[in-house]
Motif scaffolding. Structure first.
Motif, PDB file in Angstrom:
ATOM      1  N   ALA A  71      31.628  41.496   9.347  1.00  0.00           N
ATOM      2  CA  ALA A  71      32.789  41.124   8.545  1.00  0.00           C
ATOM      3  C   ALA A  71      34.077  41.218   9.356  1.00  0.00           C
ATOM      4  CB  ALA A  71      32.874  42.018   7.314  1.00  0.00           C
ATOM      5  N   ALA A  72      34.202  42.297  10.138  1.00  0.00           N
ATOM      6  CA  ALA A  72      35.405  42.475  10.951  1.00  0.00           C
ATOM      7  C   ALA A  72      35.572  41.356  11.969  1.00  0.00           C
ATOM      8  CB  ALA A  72      35.358  43.827  11.656  1.00  0.00           C
ATOM      9  N   GLN A  73      34.467  40.787  12.413  1.00  0.00           N
ATOM     10  CA  GLN A  73      34.522  39.696  13.382  1.00  0.00           C
ATOM     11  C   GLN A  73      34.757  38.341  12.723  1.00  0.00           C
ATOM     12  OE1 GLN A  73      30.706  40.267  15.248  1.00  0.00           O
ATOM     13  NE2 GLN A  73      31.513  41.676  16.811  1.00  0.00           N
ATOM     14  N   GLN A  74      34.163  38.138  11.527  1.00  0.00           N
ATOM     15  CA  GLN A  74      34.195  36.828  10.886  1.00  0.00           C
ATOM     16  C   GLN A  74      35.371  36.625   9.939  1.00  0.00           C
ATOM     17  OE1 GLN A  74      30.391  35.784   9.106  1.00  0.00           O
ATOM     18  NE2 GLN A  74      29.258  36.904  10.684  1.00  0.00           N
ATOM     19  N   TRP A  75      35.717  37.630   9.162  1.00  0.00           N
ATOM     20  CA  TRP A  75      36.700  37.436   8.102  1.00  0.00           C
ATOM     21  C   TRP A  75      38.103  37.094   8.604  1.00  0.00           C
ATOM     22  CZ3 TRP A  75      35.420  41.797   3.994  1.00  0.00           C
ATOM     23  CH2 TRP A  75      34.142  41.562   3.495  1.00  0.00           C
ATOM     24  N   PRO A  76      38.583  37.699   9.709  1.00  0.00           N
ATOM     25  CA  PRO A  76      39.931  37.310  10.160  1.00  0.00           C
ATOM     26  C   PRO A  76      40.035  35.820  10.476  1.00  0.00           C
ATOM     27  CG  PRO A  76      39.250  39.350  11.210  1.00  0.00           C
ATOM     28  CD  PRO A  76      38.037  38.802  10.516  1.00  0.00           C
ATOM     29  N   GLU A  77      38.939  35.205  10.930  1.00  0.00           N
ATOM     30  CA  GLU A  77      38.972  33.787  11.310  1.00  0.00           C
ATOM     31  C   GLU A  77      38.568  32.871  10.160  1.00  0.00           C
ATOM     32  OE1 GLU A  77      36.793  30.791  14.536  1.00  0.00           O
ATOM     33  OE2 GLU A  77      36.759  32.967  14.825  1.00  0.00           O
ATOM     34  N   LYS A  78      37.509  33.259   9.419  1.00  0.00           N
ATOM     35  CA  LYS A  78      36.975  32.386   8.378  1.00  0.00           C
ATOM     36  C   LYS A  78      37.522  32.696   6.990  1.00  0.00           C
ATOM     37  CE  LYS A  78      32.586  31.663  10.831  1.00  0.00           C
ATOM     38  NZ  LYS A  78      31.117  31.772  10.748  1.00  0.00           N
ATOM     39  N   GLY A  79      38.180  33.827   6.847  1.00  0.00           N
ATOM     40  CA  GLY A  79      38.711  34.201   5.552  1.00  0.00           C
ATOM     41  C   GLY A  79      37.796  35.178   4.829  1.00  0.00           C
ATOM     42  N   VAL A  80      38.385  35.979   3.928  1.00  0.00           N
ATOM     43  CA  VAL A  80      37.636  36.961   3.160  1.00  0.00           C
ATOM     44  C   VAL A  80      36.891  36.255   2.028  1.00  0.00           C
ATOM     45  CG1 VAL A  80      37.807  39.021   1.699  1.00  0.00           C
ATOM     46  CG2 VAL A  80      39.292  38.776   3.698  1.00  0.00           C
ATOM     47  N   PRO A  81      35.591  36.493   1.876  1.00  0.00           N
ATOM     48  CA  PRO A  81      34.845  35.841   0.789  1.00  0.00           C
ATOM     49  C   PRO A  81      35.382  36.249  -0.573  1.00  0.00           C
ATOM     50  CG  PRO A  81      33.530  37.562   1.811  1.00  0.00           C
ATOM     51  CD  PRO A  81      34.739  37.393   2.668  1.00  0.00           C
ATOM     52  N   GLU A  82      35.069  35.422  -1.588  1.00  0.00           N
ATOM     53  CA  GLU A  82      35.572  35.681  -2.932  1.00  0.00           C
ATOM     54  C   GLU A  82      35.080  37.013  -3.472  1.00  0.00           C
ATOM     55  OE1 GLU A  82      35.695  33.447  -7.309  1.00  0.00           O
ATOM     56  OE2 GLU A  82      34.744  32.491  -5.571  1.00  0.00           O
ATOM     57  N   ASN A  83      33.851  37.371  -3.133  1.00  0.00           N
ATOM     58  CA  ASN A  83      33.277  38.647  -3.565  1.00  0.00           C
ATOM     59  C   ASN A  83      32.886  39.438  -2.320  1.00  0.00           C
ATOM     60  OD1 ASN A  83      32.022  40.786  -4.802  1.00  0.00           O
ATOM     61  ND2 ASN A  83      30.252  39.633  -5.517  1.00  0.00           N
ATOM     62  N   PRO A  84      33.842  40.145  -1.692  1.00  0.00           N
ATOM     63  CA  PRO A  84      33.547  40.817  -0.415  1.00  0.00           C
ATOM     64  C   PRO A  84      32.455  41.864  -0.516  1.00  0.00           C
ATOM     65  CG  PRO A  84      35.712  41.456  -1.251  1.00  0.00           C
ATOM     66  CD  PRO A  84      35.245  40.325  -2.097  1.00  0.00           C
ATOM     67  N   ARG A  85      32.412  42.615  -1.622  1.00  0.00           N
ATOM     68  CA  ARG A  85      31.379  43.642  -1.754  1.00  0.00           C
ATOM     69  C   ARG A  85      30.000  43.008  -1.825  1.00  0.00           C
ATOM     70  NH1 ARG A  85      28.771  46.902  -5.801  1.00  0.00           N
ATOM     71  NH2 ARG A  85      29.680  45.631  -7.447  1.00  0.00           N
TER      72      ARG A  85
END
Length: 414
Positions: free
Chosen positions: A43-57
């Protein structure tokens, strides 16, 4: 797009819930934690570039579950045991919410995880270390610094603790078992808050994520045990301490000591709530360490000016505290109170008695420097502040202590 720091806070908030979901389903703490760490890294690698998913948990649970299943499938016997355990587990107990869904769990997995980490088969030191790692999200190095032990020693302690609770059912303990674990749970909560209140390392003085999580868990614990004085006292202590957080640092992150803070920035609602909780806690049976510490914090918060602080009453409470819990940090706080009532030389005598028990700790030298400066021993005070600055890993504390040392230099320099 969210900033990296916001994503880190989001991951820290969800990590205990994700670990709880995996342990609830699979019952293997050690590989579950490894799988959660892999999901957090992804998540730390993907989310900054692709965005935080709607349901992160839910995203984290799915990714961590896939990693864990891959591990478990490598052992056919273990896989069969997991299938048998899953067949006996209510489906809703371990199903992750679908993408976009916000369904809350039927119970707080973080609290259940808390009690699991404080299992009676573990030593108190192992309980605290494991809970700080699994629930608080502290690194092994941070936990080691909090306990004044080498990082390698702490890593071994955590590893042994995880192996010890392997196969323990993931559920809330019964009343008798819960009472045995409560002291360790509360101590862990307080350590998590302390790391949030004054980070042991890094550029930030205050870690709002850890402080907020400690408050959330303390409130949840009080809902679970509303008539327990130590639980109420701990929540009061945390709220009364956190109420001052906005005034503890300046515009550039610099540390501002208690006697120099702008008290109009203190959170009066939190102070009112904390003070009411102190009164309630003191009515819930014999006073324990948390109730007494909360009463000390309330006296500080009730003073409109630093010079209005009721130091004789604070010293009397510290006398009670060190009898209940003769710990070096409590005795160091008492030394300051002694100095405020009886003068800096008396306080320095008390500090001297802690040399062996707090050897190498920066706070001992910081207090010594403060009292030496009050006593007029400027050169010795400067040396103590400089030594304290070298020993702390917190950048704001280091800068503050360096400033205090520089302020005591002779007019023409060293």
């Amino acid at each position: 797009m969210r900033r990296t720091s916001e994503i880190e806070d989001l991951l820290r908030r969800h990590a205990p819930q994700v670990l709880g979901a995996l342990v609830r389903r699979y019952g293997h703490f050690d590989p579950a934690e490894d799988s959660v760490q892999e999901a957090l890294l992804a998540a730390a690698q993907q989310w900054p570039e692709k965005g935080v998913p709607e349901n992160p948990r839910g995203w984290l649970i799915r990714v961590a579950s896939r990693r864990l299943v891959d591990r478990l499938r490598s052992d056919e016997a273990r896989r069969r045991r997991e299938e048998a355990a899953a067949a006996l587990t209510p489906r809703d107990a371990f199903t992750a919410p679908p993408p976009g869904a916000g369904r809350a769990p039927s119970e707080d997995d973080t609290l259940t995880l808390f009690f699991l980490c404080c299992h009676p088969d573990l030593t108190p030191a192992a309980q605290i270390a494991l809970t700080l790692r699994a629930v608080g999200g502290l690194t092994t190095a941070e936990i080691a610094r909090a306990h004044l032990v080498p990082e390698a020693t702490m890593a071994q302690r955590i590893s042994r603790a995880k192996q010890r609770i392997r196969g323990v059912p993931f559920r809330q303990p019964g009343p008798e078992d819960r009472d045995r674990r409560l002291a360790a749970v509360l101590q862990v909560l307080y350590l998590i808050y302390n790391e949030g209140h004054t980070a042991t390392s890094g550029s930030r003085l205050h870690r709002a994520d850890l402080a907020g999580e400690a408050i959330r868990l303390a409130r949840a614990m009080r809902r679970l045990l509303p008539r327990e004085g130590p639980v109420t006292g701990l929540l009061a202590l945390i709220l009364l301490t956190e109420a001052r957080s906005a005034a503890r640092s300046g515009p550039h992150g610099e540390l501002i000591p208690l006697d120099e803070q702008d008290r109009t920035r203190w959170d009066r609602r939190a102070i009112a709530e904390g003070t009411a909780l102190v009164e309630e806690a003191l009515s819930q049976g014999p006073a324990g360490a948390y109730q007494v510490q909360a009463a000390i914090a309330a006296l500080h918060d009730e003073a409109e000016r630093a010079e209005d602080t009721d130091w004789p009453q604070i010293l009397a409470l510290y006398d009670v505290l060190v009898r209940l819990a003769p710990e070096p940090m409590a005795e160091l706080g008492r030394a300051v109170a002694v100095a405020m009532v009886h003068g800096p030389r008396a306080g320095l005598t008390e500090v001297g008695r802690l040399e062996d028990r707090l050897a190498g700790h920066h706070r001992l030298e910081a207090v010594r420097g403060h009292l030496l400066e009050q006593a007029g021993d400027r050169e010795e005070a400067r040396d103590a502040f400089a030594l304290a600055a070298r020993r702390t890993l917190s950048v704001p504390e280091q800068r503050y202590l360096q400033m205090r040392a520089a302020r005591l230099l002779p007019p023409d320099g060293p």
